[in-house]
Design a protein around this motif. Sequence first.
Motif, short mmCIF file in Angstrom:
data_model
loop_
_atom_site.label_atom_id
_atom_site.label_comp_id
_atom_site.label_asym_id
_atom_site.label_seq_id
_atom_site.Cartn_x
_atom_site.Cartn_y
_atom_site.Cartn_z
N GLY A 52 51.83 30.41 38.73
CA GLY A 52 51.87 31.68 39.45
C GLY A 52 53.26 32.25 39.58
N PRO A 65 46.91 31.97 39.35
CA PRO A 65 46.57 32.19 40.75
C PRO A 65 46.26 33.68 40.98
CG PRO A 65 48.50 30.81 40.57
CD PRO A 65 48.20 31.32 39.19
N GLY A 66 45.23 33.95 41.70
CA GLY A 66 44.83 35.33 41.94
C GLY A 66 43.83 35.84 40.92
N TYR A 67 43.59 35.10 39.87
CA TYR A 67 42.65 35.48 38.82
C TYR A 67 41.79 34.27 38.42
CZ TYR A 67 45.76 39.46 38.46
OH TYR A 67 46.52 40.57 38.75
#
Length: 170
Positions: free
Chosen positions: A103, A47-49
């Motif tokens: 995550g 998550p976030g990438y």
Amino acid sequence: MGSIDPMVGGLRTYVRSVVETLGMRGDSSYIQSEPLSLYLAVDGHLPGYPHRDVALLWDERCGWAGALETGCGEDLIVVSYLGDDPLPPPEVVASYTASLLRGDSPGQRTPPDFPAAEVRRGLRLRARSAGLAAGIPEQAGSSAPAAPLVPQQATRGSAPPRPTPMGRAS
């Protein structure tokens, strides 16, 4: 095929168990004999990438680490180290991987420093056990070249990239 270094054979045996536990095929993996290390591509993203592929790395000093792929030929970015044990049961590696992909923040931020001699001894024991179980005698000594875990399958890169701890410039 020639003889296989017992430590590389032990690492292959161990990683096959990890790959099976993860429900993967291992066709995007690479084992290197010097320094003793491996790269294993993982399906999914952190998550976030969303545009960065994920890999598991292992080496005899730091054990398992989760990493993000970067641009072509650049170092991977290590997001965490599993820590505690350089050769944990495959179920522990699978749990760590699932936690990364959710995550969570599993493991530790700083790399452990396992005694390489003890890790290599453990890998030799795994190779000996696997050889006896398969009816194949252990073959001593050659320094095997880097080889994919599953021969003749495509890998993401030609050699395992060097990891860079998150937050450090390489």
